[in-house]
Design a protein around this motif. Structure first.
Motif, PDB file in Angstrom:
ATOM      1  N   VAL A  78       4.153   4.037  -7.807  1.00 28.66           N
ATOM      2  CA  VAL A  78       3.166   3.263  -7.040  1.00 28.66           C
ATOM      3  C   VAL A  78       3.767   1.969  -6.510  1.00 28.66           C
ATOM      4  O   VAL A  78       3.540   1.586  -5.361  1.00 28.66           O
ATOM      5  CB  VAL A  78       1.911   2.958  -7.892  1.00 28.66           C
ATOM      6  N   GLY A  79       4.557   1.282  -7.335  1.00 32.82           N
ATOM      7  CA  GLY A  79       5.204   0.061  -6.869  1.00 32.82           C
ATOM      8  C   GLY A  79       5.018  -1.088  -7.827  1.00 32.82           C
ATOM      9  O   GLY A  79       4.662  -0.902  -8.995  1.00 32.82           O
ATOM     10  N   SER A  80       5.258  -2.304  -7.334  1.00 38.94           N
ATOM     11  CA  SER A  80       5.187  -3.489  -8.180  1.00 38.94           C
ATOM     12  C   SER A  80       4.388  -4.585  -7.476  1.00 38.94           C
ATOM     13  O   SER A  80       4.197  -4.577  -6.261  1.00 38.94           O
ATOM     14  CB  SER A  80       6.592  -4.000  -8.505  1.00 38.94           C
ATOM     15  N   VAL A  81       3.956  -5.553  -8.286  1.00 35.65           N
ATOM     16  CA  VAL A  81       3.197  -6.694  -7.775  1.00 35.65           C
ATOM     17  C   VAL A  81       3.494  -7.870  -8.693  1.00 35.65           C
ATOM     18  O   VAL A  81       3.683  -7.690  -9.895  1.00 35.65           O
ATOM     19  CB  VAL A  81       1.681  -6.380  -7.702  1.00 35.65           C
ATOM     20  N   THR A  82       3.574  -9.072  -8.117  1.00 34.21           N
ATOM     21  CA  THR A  82       3.843 -10.273  -8.900  1.00 34.21           C
ATOM     22  C   THR A  82       2.822 -11.354  -8.602  1.00 34.21           C
ATOM     23  O   THR A  82       2.225 -11.383  -7.526  1.00 34.21           O
ATOM     24  CB  THR A  82       5.253 -10.833  -8.617  1.00 34.21           C
ATOM     25  N   ALA A  83       2.660 -12.253  -9.573  1.00 37.30           N
ATOM     26  CA  ALA A  83       1.755 -13.406  -9.407  1.00 37.30           C
ATOM     27  C   ALA A  83       2.099 -14.435 -10.449  1.00 37.30           C
ATOM     28  O   ALA A  83       2.701 -14.116 -11.493  1.00 37.30           O
ATOM     29  CB  ALA A  83       0.297 -12.976  -9.531  1.00 37.30           C
ATOM     30  N   ARG A  84       1.711 -15.684 -10.199  1.00 40.35           N
ATOM     31  CA  ARG A  84       1.923 -16.731 -11.179  1.00 40.35           C
ATOM     32  C   ARG A  84       0.931 -17.859 -10.955  1.00 40.35           C
ATOM     33  O   ARG A  84       0.341 -17.981  -9.880  1.00 40.35           O
ATOM     34  CB  ARG A  84       3.357 -17.272 -11.103  1.00 40.35           C
ATOM     35  N   PHE A  85       0.740 -18.663 -11.971  1.00 37.28           N
ATOM     36  CA  PHE A  85       0.022 -19.911 -11.860  1.00 37.28           C
ATOM     37  C   PHE A  85       1.030 -21.037 -11.701  1.00 37.28           C
ATOM     38  O   PHE A  85       2.096 -21.026 -12.351  1.00 37.28           O
ATOM     39  CB  PHE A  85      -0.815 -20.183 -13.123  1.00 37.28           C
ATOM     40  N   ALA A  86       0.714 -22.014 -10.871  1.00 38.60           N
ATOM     41  CA  ALA A  86       1.520 -23.224 -10.838  1.00 38.60           C
ATOM     42  C   ALA A  86       1.444 -23.902 -12.199  1.00 38.60           C
ATOM     43  O   ALA A  86       0.459 -23.748 -12.930  1.00 38.60           O
ATOM     44  CB  ALA A  86       1.001 -24.171  -9.745  1.00 38.60           C
ATOM     45  N   ASP A 118       0.799  11.791  -9.479  1.00 44.30           N
ATOM     46  CA  ASP A 118      -0.332  12.076 -10.353  1.00 44.30           C
ATOM     47  C   ASP A 118      -0.653  10.796 -11.130  1.00 44.30           C
ATOM     48  O   ASP A 118       0.133  10.354 -11.969  1.00 44.30           O
ATOM     49  CB  ASP A 118       0.028  13.211 -11.312  1.00 44.30           C
ATOM     50  N   LEU A 119      -1.783  10.203 -10.824  1.00 40.40           N
ATOM     51  CA  LEU A 119      -2.118   8.911 -11.423  1.00 40.40           C
ATOM     52  C   LEU A 119      -2.351   8.995 -12.928  1.00 40.40           C
ATOM     53  O   LEU A 119      -2.342   7.963 -13.608  1.00 40.40           O
ATOM     54  CB  LEU A 119      -3.341   8.311 -10.720  1.00 40.40           C
ATOM     55  N   ARG A 146       0.829  -1.210   0.000  1.00 40.39           N
ATOM     56  CA  ARG A 146       0.000   0.000   0.000  1.00 40.39           C
ATOM     57  C   ARG A 146       0.860   1.255   0.000  1.00 40.39           C
ATOM     58  O   ARG A 146       1.982   1.269   0.525  1.00 40.39           O
ATOM     59  CB  ARG A 146      -0.941   0.002   1.199  1.00 40.39           C
ATOM     60  N   GLN A 147       0.318   2.317  -0.602  1.00 36.84           N
ATOM     61  CA  GLN A 147       0.994   3.608  -0.690  1.00 36.84           C
ATOM     62  C   GLN A 147      -0.008   4.711  -0.353  1.00 36.84           C
ATOM     63  O   GLN A 147      -1.208   4.566  -0.610  1.00 36.84           O
ATOM     64  CB  GLN A 147       1.523   3.844  -2.113  1.00 36.84           C
ATOM     65  N   PRO A 148       0.469   5.842   0.198  1.00 37.22           N
ATOM     66  CA  PRO A 148      -0.452   6.962   0.436  1.00 37.22           C
ATOM     67  C   PRO A 148      -0.985   7.500  -0.886  1.00 37.22           C
ATOM     68  O   PRO A 148      -0.265   7.530  -1.884  1.00 37.22           O
ATOM     69  CB  PRO A 148       0.411   8.006   1.150  1.00 37.22           C
ATOM     70  N   SER A 204       2.071  -2.375 -21.912  1.00 39.23           N
ATOM     71  CA  SER A 204       2.439  -1.178 -21.155  1.00 39.23           C
ATOM     72  C   SER A 204       1.306  -0.175 -21.283  1.00 39.23           C
ATOM     73  O   SER A 204       0.348  -0.385 -22.030  1.00 39.23           O
ATOM     74  CB  SER A 204       3.756  -0.588 -21.677  1.00 39.23           C
ATOM     75  N   GLY A 205       1.424   0.914 -20.567  1.00 42.74           N
ATOM     76  CA  GLY A 205       0.382   1.935 -20.659  1.00 42.74           C
ATOM     77  C   GLY A 205       0.635   3.068 -19.696  1.00 42.74           C
ATOM     78  O   GLY A 205       1.575   3.034 -18.893  1.00 42.74           O
ATOM     79  N   ILE A 206      -0.217   4.066 -19.777  1.00 41.22           N
ATOM     80  CA  ILE A 206      -0.139   5.245 -18.921  1.00 41.22           C
ATOM     81  C   ILE A 206      -1.458   5.413 -18.191  1.00 41.22           C
ATOM     82  O   ILE A 206      -2.521   5.023 -18.698  1.00 41.22           O
ATOM     83  CB  ILE A 206       0.211   6.496 -19.769  1.00 41.22           C
ATOM     84  N   GLY A 207      -1.412   5.961 -16.985  1.00 43.36           N
ATOM     85  CA  GLY A 207      -2.598   6.055 -16.142  1.00 43.36           C
ATOM     86  C   GLY A 207      -3.774   6.755 -16.786  1.00 43.36           C
ATOM     87  O   GLY A 207      -4.934   6.422 -16.529  1.00 43.36           O
ATOM     88  N   SER A 208      -3.489   7.716 -17.659  1.00 37.70           N
ATOM     89  CA  SER A 208      -4.577   8.454 -18.316  1.00 37.70           C
ATOM     90  C   SER A 208      -5.376   7.586 -19.270  1.00 37.70           C
ATOM     91  O   SER A 208      -6.446   8.009 -19.742  1.00 37.70           O
ATOM     92  CB  SER A 208      -4.031   9.686 -19.042  1.00 37.70           C
ATOM     93  N   ASN A 209      -4.884   6.369 -19.580  1.00 35.02           N
ATOM     94  CA  ASN A 209      -5.687   5.444 -20.382  1.00 35.02           C
ATOM     95  C   ASN A 209      -7.003   5.099 -19.697  1.00 35.02           C
ATOM     96  O   ASN A 209      -7.966   4.709 -20.365  1.00 35.02           O
ATOM     97  CB  ASN A 209      -4.918   4.139 -20.623  1.00 35.02           C
ATOM     98  N   VAL A 210      -7.029   5.221 -18.375  1.00 33.49           N
ATOM     99  CA  VAL A 210      -8.211   4.822 -17.598  1.00 33.49           C
ATOM    100  C   VAL A 210      -9.102   6.049 -17.390  1.00 33.49           C
ATOM    101  O   VAL A 210      -8.984   6.784 -16.411  1.00 33.49           O
ATOM    102  CB  VAL A 210      -7.795   4.210 -16.241  1.00 33.49           C
TER     103      VAL A 210
END
Length: 258
Positions: free
Chosen positions: A248-256, A173-174, A166-168, A190-196
């Motif tokens: 903002v940071g990073s996040v990881t995930a995977r499927f077995a 600027d998102l 988590r971040q404050p 890839s992308g930029i926040g303004s896409n949303v």
């Protein structure tokens, strides 16, 4: 129509429980009958709550015009995040628990106050924190050729959320944050926040308004997903997926592996 909704709800519930596929919802209701599609989603959520699960948040989908174009729709939708759909950085998933998984990266929001309005200052005052996040996407149809009623009824294709640290809110600027989503170290989107919707906070405003209009306002403690910064990608079994979002940071995930 009530009988049709009962039938579709039963079919979709069975598909959820057994991780199986069913015909598109548009084969039972008009392909622009958004109200009936949300009613089917609500009925599925009610069954989940009756089985002991609790609501942990909401997600907005189809906010990125690139994703809209790929899905063949031109408006957002939303789904419900249950407590057993919340995971954390490094999560490893079991292939048997999903039908045709995909993954997308975004900035998650958490609320510290209930929201009964949708102006930006009120929303910003209600934000507890933000975090880099994946949305685990899945659907219970033969393929992803969904129209808006199909995706709405099937919980806006939401199967889970994976949260990074988590971040404050307000430090970055998102609109300007940049995403790099990699698969075993190779960038795949890839992308930029303004896409949303120009700014991810605008998607939260859309969600807050829609939730109030449907008499299910957003509540303190809920996790909110505003939509994908890049494209939705196949979530293959084995490789490591990592999303880096500047500021903002990073996040990881995977499927077995199967």
């Amino acid at each position: 129509m009530s009988g049709v909704l009962d039938t579709v709800t039963d079919l979709l519930w069975e598909a959820n429980v057994h991780r199986t596929r069913m015909p598109f919802v548009r084969e039972f209701i008009a392909d622009d009958d958004v109200d009936s599609a949300y009613e089917i989603q609500r009925r599925i959520v009610q069954r989940k709550i009756a089985s002991g699960r609790t609501r942990a948040g909401r997600k907005v989908g189809l906010t990125n015009p690139l994703v809209q174009a790929k899905a063949g729709v031109n408006e957002p939708d939303y789904g419900t995040i249950m407590d057993d759909m919340v995971f954390h950085d490094g999560a490893v998933f079991d292939p048997k628990d999903y039908v045709k998984p995909k993954i997308e990266a975004e900035v998650a929001f958490a609320l510290k106050k209930d929201l009964h309005a949708w102006d930006i200052p009120t929303i910003e005052d209600a934000i507890d924190f933000i975090a880099p996040a994946f949305e685990l996407v899945d659907c219970h149809y033969e393929n992803y050729g969904m129209k808006i009623v199909d995706t709405i009824a099937d919980n806006a294709a939401c199967a889970g959320i994976i949260l990074g640290d988590r971040q404050p809110y307000g430090r970055v600027d998102l609109r300007d944050v940049r995403l790099s989503l990699t698969r075993d170290g190779v960038e795949i989107t890839s992308g930029i926040g303004s896409n949303v919707m120009g700014n991810p906070i605008n998607a939260i405003a859309w969600l807050a308004r829609t939730a109030c209009e449907q008499d299910v306002p957003l509540q303190a403690g809920e996790l909110l997903l505003p939509g994908s910064i890049g494209l939705i990608m196949d979530f293959d079994f084995g490789p490591l997926y990592r999303a880096d979002i500047t500021g903002v940071g990073s996040v990881t995930a995977r499927f077995a592996k199967e």
